[in-house]
Every structure is written in C-alpha cells, then in structure tokens.
Design a protein around this motif. Structure first.
Motif, mmCIF file in Angstrom:
data_model
loop_
_atom_site.group_PDB
_atom_site.id
_atom_site.type_symbol
_atom_site.label_atom_id
_atom_site.label_comp_id
_atom_site.label_asym_id
_atom_site.label_seq_id
_atom_site.Cartn_x
_atom_site.Cartn_y
_atom_site.Cartn_z
ATOM 1 N N GLU A 150 19.176 14.900 3.070
ATOM 2 C CA GLU A 150 19.540 15.534 1.967
ATOM 3 C C GLU A 150 18.400 15.710 0.703
ATOM 4 O O GLU A 150 18.623 16.587 -0.061
ATOM 5 C CB GLU A 150 20.749 14.648 1.255
ATOM 6 C CG GLU A 150 22.183 14.719 2.220
ATOM 7 C CD GLU A 150 22.029 13.371 3.100
ATOM 8 O OE1 GLU A 150 23.125 13.417 3.456
ATOM 9 O OE2 GLU A 150 20.888 12.864 3.190
ATOM 10 N N ILE A 151 17.243 14.990 0.990
ATOM 11 C CA ILE A 151 16.271 15.119 0.012
ATOM 12 C C ILE A 151 15.769 16.493 0.269
ATOM 13 O O ILE A 151 15.025 16.994 -0.855
ATOM 14 C CB ILE A 151 15.168 13.899 0.184
ATOM 15 C CG1 ILE A 151 15.899 12.662 -0.292
ATOM 16 C CG2 ILE A 151 14.129 14.240 -0.674
ATOM 17 C CD1 ILE A 151 15.230 11.607 0.143
ATOM 18 N N THR B 260 1.740 19.908 6.024
ATOM 19 C CA THR B 260 2.877 19.212 6.822
ATOM 20 C C THR B 260 3.814 18.171 5.989
ATOM 21 O O THR B 260 3.433 17.523 5.403
ATOM 22 C CB THR B 260 2.368 18.592 7.923
ATOM 23 O OG1 THR B 260 1.379 19.320 8.969
ATOM 24 C CG2 THR B 260 3.332 17.747 8.874
ATOM 25 N N VAL B 261 5.042 18.588 6.207
ATOM 26 C CA VAL B 261 6.025 17.843 5.582
ATOM 27 C C VAL B 261 6.609 16.640 6.415
ATOM 28 O O VAL B 261 7.071 17.272 7.580
ATOM 29 C CB VAL B 261 7.026 18.622 4.929
ATOM 30 C CG1 VAL B 261 8.532 17.811 4.334
ATOM 31 C CG2 VAL B 261 6.842 19.505 3.636
ATOM 32 N N ILE B 262 6.728 15.293 6.110
ATOM 33 C CA ILE B 262 7.151 14.253 6.849
ATOM 34 C C ILE B 262 8.529 13.736 6.082
ATOM 35 O O ILE B 262 7.994 13.221 5.024
ATOM 36 C CB ILE B 262 6.131 13.328 7.145
ATOM 37 C CG1 ILE B 262 4.952 13.996 8.046
ATOM 38 C CG2 ILE B 262 6.730 12.300 7.835
ATOM 39 C CD1 ILE B 262 3.746 13.203 8.340
ATOM 40 N N ILE C 79 2.489 10.777 -1.143
ATOM 41 C CA ILE C 79 3.838 10.042 -0.701
ATOM 42 C C ILE C 79 4.684 9.867 -1.847
ATOM 43 O O ILE C 79 4.358 9.556 -3.044
ATOM 44 C CB ILE C 79 3.115 8.604 -0.612
ATOM 45 C CG1 ILE C 79 2.254 8.586 0.592
ATOM 46 C CG2 ILE C 79 4.601 7.893 -0.085
ATOM 47 C CD1 ILE C 79 1.476 7.280 0.668
ATOM 48 N N ILE C 80 5.835 10.698 -1.695
ATOM 49 C CA ILE C 80 6.927 10.584 -2.763
ATOM 50 C C ILE C 80 7.745 9.506 -2.669
ATOM 51 O O ILE C 80 8.682 9.306 -1.601
ATOM 52 C CB ILE C 80 7.815 11.904 -2.650
ATOM 53 C CG1 ILE C 80 7.014 13.158 -2.463
ATOM 54 C CG2 ILE C 80 8.789 11.943 -3.774
ATOM 55 C CD1 ILE C 80 6.085 13.475 -3.909
ATOM 56 N N VAL D 280 4.663 12.941 2.548
ATOM 57 C CA VAL D 280 5.507 12.006 3.149
ATOM 58 C C VAL D 280 6.666 11.701 2.042
ATOM 59 O O VAL D 280 6.462 11.385 1.016
ATOM 60 C CB VAL D 280 4.910 10.625 3.495
ATOM 61 C CG1 VAL D 280 5.701 9.791 4.134
ATOM 62 C CG2 VAL D 280 3.851 11.128 4.477
ATOM 63 N N LEU D 281 7.904 11.812 2.516
ATOM 64 C CA LEU D 281 9.094 11.503 1.823
ATOM 65 C C LEU D 281 9.590 10.148 2.216
ATOM 66 O O LEU D 281 9.907 10.008 3.147
ATOM 67 C CB LEU D 281 10.030 12.600 1.930
ATOM 68 C CG LEU D 281 9.877 14.092 1.800
ATOM 69 C CD1 LEU D 281 10.991 15.015 1.915
ATOM 70 C CD2 LEU D 281 9.327 14.150 0.185
ATOM 71 N N SER D 282 9.328 9.145 1.103
ATOM 72 C CA SER D 282 9.793 8.055 1.505
ATOM 73 C C SER D 282 10.530 7.313 0.175
ATOM 74 O O SER D 282 10.644 6.016 -0.290
ATOM 75 C CB SER D 282 8.667 6.832 1.937
ATOM 76 O OG SER D 282 7.841 7.086 0.760
ATOM 77 N N CYS D 283 11.278 8.165 -0.425
ATOM 78 C CA CYS D 283 11.922 7.750 -1.649
ATOM 79 C C CYS D 283 13.485 7.607 -1.304
ATOM 80 O O CYS D 283 13.848 8.112 -0.474
ATOM 81 C CB CYS D 283 11.890 8.978 -2.917
ATOM 82 S SG CYS D 283 12.152 10.453 -2.367
ATOM 83 N N PRO D 284 14.279 6.956 -2.300
ATOM 84 C CA PRO D 284 15.834 6.761 -1.978
ATOM 85 C C PRO D 284 16.513 7.904 -2.180
ATOM 86 O O PRO D 284 15.947 8.662 -3.065
ATOM 87 C CB PRO D 284 16.286 5.513 -3.069
ATOM 88 C CG PRO D 284 15.065 5.645 -4.214
ATOM 89 C CD PRO D 284 13.746 6.179 -3.390
#
Length: 316
Positions: free
Chosen positions: A234-235, A226-228, A145-146, A200-204
C-alpha cells in the motif's frame, strides 16, 4: 516460573511446529502451548501470559485473563488493533530486526539482476537467444532507502560493501548507521527520490506512508531508476506504478509486496518485462526460526520476571 506462552493457530503450522521444537529446548517444560485450531486458541488464550500471533483476533483480548504480552512475528504492526491492545493494558512487541538479513540480501539480489542485465539474460535463455548484454556496476550507483530502520540499515551495509553511495530517510535523524552517507528526515523523502538510482522502500505502513509513491513521485525519479518494495504494497500507488513502468518513466521495479496478496492473475505486473515479482518471500530464511526463538526467549524471561520495561521491540 509458571508463565505460559501460547502460539495462536494463525501462525503457519510449519512455522509453529519448528518454533515450538526450538523453544522446548530453551524454556520451562510444559509452559509452551501450540494452538492448531480456532477453538484451541480460544480455549488456551484464557490463561496465557504471552500470546504469539500472526494475525490477532479482537475477541482474544476480551477472553484473556492473564495476558501480559502480545508478541508479533512480524516487524510491521499496521494490521493489529493497537488501540484495543493498549486499552486492555497489554504490552505488544514486534519482531523488528529478525528479518533484516534475508530481506537485505533479497534487495541486493534485485539490484544485481537489474544492474547486470540478468533479467534479460534469463529471458534470452528461455528463447534460445545468444546475445551479449552490457551490464553496469553497482559501485557507480546511489541507493536511496526510505526508512532506515533495521532492514534499511542492513541494506545500506551491503550496498556500501559494493561501493554504492547511500542516502536515506529516518524519523529520528540524531542517529544513523555509519553505512549511510547522507540521512534526511522522513518529511524530505522527495530529496532521496531525486538522488536514487535504486529506491528501496523499507518503511512501516502508516497514515503518512500509505500511497507515498504516486504519479508525482515517479516523475521525480531518474528515468533509469528502479523501485524496490519490501515494505508494504500500500505504500505504492500500484496503478501509478504500472503507468510509470509502461511509459518508461522509470527503468523497472522489483516487488515482494502488493496491495492485494496473492497478486491477482489479471494484474498487469505479471506481464511487464521490466518488473520482478516475488511472493512476499524476502523475509524468510532457514535462520528465521532461530531468530524468532531468540526474541521469544528474551521476552519470555522479561514477562516471567515481571520486568516488562525490558521487553525487546516493545511498541506498546
């Protein structure tokens, strides 16, 4: 109390209508304004103490004479003129945490679709094909989790319930939820990439995170990864993502956000068989209005009592 709260016209009419209905049962009568046109926002912002926005137009800051707080209904604040808000001496708060539960469940749904082969099963159904698919178990996988904030924390809680290993990044690693097995500083995100079956990308979205995942980063991921993305489009370097998906560099991607929204019809992401596309819907649930109202009521009371230090989710 005569503190006034104005909902700008840039909030969807459906959302503002439901939100006003909820707020009128909990805040003083006659002090909630709902602008439905640009002209109404321009007129009413002059005397508003709290301005609730989707988008914020710069001229409203100059026109407002009583404004104490700009309240966003979103967690991300990258689209707002923070310097101008700060220069105007106005506080700003976001809606961090309001959308964590539905987004985390959306992420879990993505993972289950890929892990259990449901995406392929749906395709087979449409073709009338009866074919057994061997699905895996999430409990044997690692989720990276990023950005372990409110959303990332909830994702880790749900993943832990399935027995998944959880790793993540956080700007301040002095505290992390118990559901995270290993936490890394944001600068060590590549270590998380290398360990992740599901990323999982959940960063600002910031100057640091814009384009965070490019060609080099996709090469660091496992070919079965798998990328979520439920953060900001834009990340991810979208061109590099398409290349990674086409070449088999990664297994797949589940995307709720994109560089351009709506996703253009000519985007190759529509046609790739290893991609799930959803239209920026992960944040929404029937409980969203209630949670927005809870936040607005708390911050209304803070402004009305002139205790601005107690504003919840204050970013300025």
């Amino acid at each position: 109390m005569d503190t006034t709260l104005l909902l700008a016209h840039t909030i969807s009419p459906d959302w503002s209508r439901d939100l006003v209905s909820e707020l009128k049962t909990r805040l003083p009568e006659g002090l909630i304004e709902n602008a439905t046109t640009p002209a109404e926002t321009t007129e009413k912002v002059v005397e508003a103490d709290i301005l609730v926005v989707g988008r914020l137009q710069n001229e409203w800051l100059a026109q407002a004479q009583e404004l104490t707080l700009v309240q966003s209904l979103w967690a991300g604040v990258d689209m707002y003129p923070l310097d101008r808000i700060d220069e105007a001496g106005v506080a700003m708060a976001n809606a961090s945490g309001v959308h964590a539960k539905p987004i985390a469940e959306h992420v879990l749904g993505y993972m289950l679709q890929f892990e259990r082969g449901l995406t392929q099963a749906v395709k087979n159904r449409r073709r009338g094909v009866w074919e057994h698919i061997s699905g895996g178990e999430l409990g044997t996988k690692t989720v990276g989790i990023i950005g372990v904030g409110e959303i990332g924390s909830r994702v880790s809680e749900l993943a832990t319930a399935f027995g998944m290993e959880t790793v993540g990044t956080k700007r301040d690693t002095s505290s992390a939820p118990a559901s995270i097995d290993t936490i890394f500083p944001a600068s060590e995100y590549q270590t998380v990439l290398q360990q992740s079956d599901y990323l999982v990308l959940s960063c600002p979205l910031t100057e640091t995170t814009e384009g965070l995942l490019g060609v080099d980063e996709f090469r660091m991921l496992n070919r079965d990864a798998t990328v979520i993305n439920v953060a900001r489009g834009e990340i991810i370097d979208q061109t590099a993502l398409v290349r990674a998906l086409r070449s088999g560099m990664i297994q797949g991607a589940a995307l709720d956000v994109f560089e351009q929204e709506p996703l253009p019809p000519e985007s190759p992401l529509w046609d790739l068989s290893n991609v799930i596309v959803t239209p920026h819907m992960a944040w929404r649930s029937p409980q969203t209005t209630q949670r927005w109202a809870d936040l607005l009521v708390e911050n209304y009371r803070a402004v009305a009592s002139k205790e601005t230090d107690s504003i919840v989710n204050r970013v300025l």
